[in-house]
Design a protein around this motif. Structure first.
Motif, PDB file in Angstrom:
ATOM      1  N   ALA A  51       6.463 -59.710 -33.795  1.00 38.33           N
ATOM      2  CA  ALA A  51       6.998 -58.997 -32.632  1.00 38.33           C
ATOM      3  C   ALA A  51       5.968 -58.023 -32.076  1.00 38.33           C
ATOM      4  N   GLY A  52       6.199 -57.603 -30.856  1.00 39.82           N
ATOM      5  CA  GLY A  52       5.315 -56.614 -30.217  1.00 39.82           C
ATOM      6  C   GLY A  52       4.460 -57.267 -29.175  1.00 39.82           C
ATOM      7  N   GLY A  53       3.344 -57.781 -29.575  1.00 42.67           N
ATOM      8  CA  GLY A  53       2.466 -58.510 -28.659  1.00 42.67           C
ATOM      9  C   GLY A  53       1.963 -57.655 -27.516  1.00 42.67           C
ATOM     10  N   GLN A 114       3.874 -55.679 -35.744  1.00 41.89           N
ATOM     11  CA  GLN A 114       2.425 -55.819 -35.637  1.00 41.89           C
ATOM     12  C   GLN A 114       1.692 -55.270 -36.862  1.00 41.89           C
ATOM     13  N   ASN A 115       2.238 -54.208 -37.474  1.00 44.78           N
ATOM     14  CA  ASN A 115       1.557 -53.646 -38.640  1.00 44.78           C
ATOM     15  C   ASN A 115       1.737 -54.505 -39.894  1.00 44.78           C
ATOM     16  N   GLU A 116       2.511 -55.603 -39.778  1.00 47.76           N
ATOM     17  CA  GLU A 116       2.708 -56.528 -40.886  1.00 47.76           C
ATOM     18  C   GLU A 116       1.976 -57.850 -40.660  1.00 47.76           C
ATOM     19  N   ALA A 117       1.062 -57.861 -39.687  1.00 45.42           N
ATOM     20  CA  ALA A 117       0.366 -59.097 -39.322  1.00 45.42           C
ATOM     21  C   ALA A 117      -0.389 -59.699 -40.505  1.00 45.42           C
ATOM     22  N   ALA A 118      -0.985 -58.867 -41.355  1.00 48.73           N
ATOM     23  CA  ALA A 118      -1.739 -59.384 -42.501  1.00 48.73           C
ATOM     24  C   ALA A 118      -0.817 -60.102 -43.478  1.00 48.73           C
TER      25      ALA A 118
END
Length: 447
Positions: A51-53, A114-118
Motif C-alpha cells: 500500500a501507499g505507492g 511501504q515500511n514493510e517492503a523488505a
C-alpha cells in the motif's frame, strides 16, 4: 499490477504487463486461468499488496500478478483482445454464471505498508518453489538474476546485455522481445560472453555488456544472442572450439595457434603449409557441429536458411518469421498450425506462378477449391517434369510420401486433424523427423 515484475522488463502500462506475462509462459498462464474458472478463487491464496505507492493510496500487487491478470481478463477489466485467448477458455468465460462472478469478484489480500517492503520482498522470494502449472510459476534464470541485480545490487552482466539486446537488437521480433524478457537461457549467455569478450577485444563479460551495442562484430554477436534465445545454441556449442567463428567472430589466439599447429602436422613428409590429408578444416573455416535429424534444432536451422521468393508470398514470409520464433520441442502444435498454413499459401502462389504455362491449378472446373493433398501431388509432378527429372524426383520423394499418407504424422490429413480433432496431438521429435522429408517441397514451391 506490478509494472516492474521481476519476470519481465519494466512495462509502460498494465495492458503491456498482462501481455508480457502471457507471452513468457502461455501454458502456465492459461492453466492458471482455467483453474480459476473451474474452481473459483481459493480463499487460502492471499494476494500480497504493498500500500501507499505514488499517490499514497495506490495498492500494488507484489505477489499474485498472474492471478490478478487472469481475473482482470475474465471480468473484462483488461481487454482480452490484448492476448490470444484459447477458444475453450473464451467459451467458458462467456458461459460464466452470475453466482461465479459474484463469488470471485473480491479476492483476499494481505496488505503491507511501504515500511514493510523488505519483508514483502523476502516473502515473494521464498514462494516460488511449487511445480504445479496452476500454482505459482517458479522463477527462471532471468527473474532470479533481475531480482539479484535490482534488489541485492548484484552484478549480472549477462542480464544487462540481454536487456540491451531486447532494446537495440536488429534481428529480433516483438514476440521474441516479450518472451525472452522473462524466459531465456541466461546461464548459456553468461558462458558465451566469458568466451567471446576477449575475442571481441574486451577484458570481461562486464565490458561486453557495458559496451554493447557499440562493440566490434555487433551483427555476429546479435546472431549469437538470437541463436541462444531460439535454443539453437546451448552449452555444448558454446564450449566448442569453433564457437561463433562461422558467425564472424574471430577465433581466440590460442585456438588459432592450435589450428595452425594442427594443420602443419601432416603425417610423413609435407610442405610448409602442411595441411594434413583428410582434415575437416578447409582454409581454416570453422564448421558448425551437426545435430540429429530428430533434434528440433535441425528444424530451426533449416527455417533460418529458408528465404521464399516470388509474388504473393508476403504472408508466407510472415508465417515463416513466426515459426522461427517457436521451439518445435516446446510448441509442436503451434508450429504445425503455421506449417500447414505455409504449405497451403505456398501452393496457391505456385499455382498462380505456373497456371498459365500448363502448371497445376488450385480449383476444379466448377470453381471449387481442390483438396490440398491433390494440389501438392500435382505440384510435385510439375516440379519433377512428370517424374522425368530424376534429381527432383529424389529430392521430393519423401515430401509426398509423408504429405500424401493419411496416417503420416505430418500428412495434410494429420495437420488438418491437429486443428479439428480434440484428441490428436504430436510431439516435437516426431515433427522434427518428418519435417526433414516434407521441407524440400516447401522450399521448391518458394524458389
Amino acid at each position: 499490477m506490478d509494472l516492474r515484475n521481476f519476470r519481465t522488463v519494466p512495462q509502460p502500462n498494465e495492458a503491456s504487463a498482462i501481455s508480457a506475462l502471457v507471452s513468457i509462459n502461455p501454458d502456465w498462464f492459461w492453466a492458471l486461468t482455467e483453474s480459476l474458472l473451474d474452481d473459483g478463487y481459493h480463499l487460502t491464496e492471499n494476494i500480497l499488496v504493498l500500500a501507499g505507492g505514488k499517490s499514497g493510496t495506490d495498492m500494488e500487487v507484489k505477489e499474485g500478478n498472474r492471478r490478478i491478470a487472469a481475473l482482470k481478463l475474465i471480468y473484462g477489466h483488461a481487454r482480452r483482445s490484448l492476448v490470444t485467448v484459447p477458444a475453450h477458455i473464451e467459451t467458458t468465460i462467456a458461459d460464466l454464471t452470475d453466482e461465479w462472478k459474484n463469488a470471485n469478484r473480491l479476492v483476499p489480500c494481505a496488505v503491507y505498508q511501504q515500511n514493510e517492503a523488505a519483508a514483502v520482498d523476502r516473502i515473494v522470494r521464498l514462494t516460488h518453489g511449487k511445480g504445479e502449472k496452476a500454482s505459482r510459476d517458479p522463477w527462471g534464470a532471468v527473474p532470479r538474476a533481475r531480482h539479484n541485480r535490482d534488489r541485492n545490487g548484484g552484478s549480472e552482466p549477462g542480464l544487462d546485455l540481454l536487456e540491451k539486446y531486447l532494446k537495440h537488437g536488429q534481428n529480433i521480433t516483438p514476440y521474441q522481445k516479450q518472451r525472452w524478457a522473462g524466459e531465456y537461457s541466461l546461464s548459456v549467455l553468461d558462458e558465451a560472453t566469458k568466451r567471446l569478450a576477449p575475442r571481441i577485444g574486451l577484458t570481461s563479460s562486464r565490458d561486453l555488456a557495458d559496451g554493447y551495442p557499440k562493440v566490434k562484430y555487433r551483427v555476429a554477436l546479435e546472431k549469437v544472442l538470437h541463436d541462444i534465445g531460439s535454443e539453437m545454441v546451448g552449452f555444448e556449442e558454446v564450449r566448442g572450439a569453433d564457437f561463433a567463428v562461422a558467425d564472424g567472430i574471430p577465433a581466440s589466439t590460442s585456438q588459432s595457434s592450435a589450428n595452425a599447429a594442427s594443420s602443419g602436422s601432416g603425417q610423413g613428409q609435407g610442405t610448409s603449409s602442411g595441411t594434413q590429408q583428410g582434415s575437416s578444416s578447409s582454409g581454416g573455416t570453422a564448421k558448425r557441429k551437426a545435430v540429429s535429424i530428430d533434434d528440433p534444432r535441425a528444424v530451426s536451422r533449416a527455417l533460418k536458411k529458408f528465404a521464399p521468393v516470388g509474388n504473393n508470398r508476403e504472408k508466407v514470409v510472415k508465417l515463416l518469421n513466426e515459426a522461427k520464433t517457436l521451439s518445435v520441442g516446446k510448441y509442436p502444435l503451434a508450429f504445425c498450425f503455421l506449417l500447414r498454413s505455409m504449405f497451403e499459401l505456398s501452393a496457391k502462389a505456385f499455382c498462380q506462378d505456373h497456371g498459365k504455362s500448363g502448371g497445376p491449378s488450385m480449383f476444379k472446373a466448377n470453381g471449387e477449391e481442390r483438396k490440398l493433398a491433390d494440389v501438392l501431388r500435382d505440384i510435385t509432378k510439375h516440379l519433377t517434369n512428370n517424374n522425368k527429372d530424376k534429381v527432383m524426383v529424389k529430392a521430393l520423394h519423401g515430401a509426398m510420401t509423408d504429405l500424401g499418407n493419411p496416417t503420416g504424422i505430418l500428412s495434410v490429413t494429420s495437420m488438418n486433424q491437429l486443428i479439428h480433432h480434440p484428441k490428436f496431438v504430436v510431439d516435437g521429435r516426431s515433427v522434427s523427423t518428418v519435417f526433414a522429408n516434407i521441407f524440400p517441397l516447401l522450399e521448391a514451391m518458394n524458389s
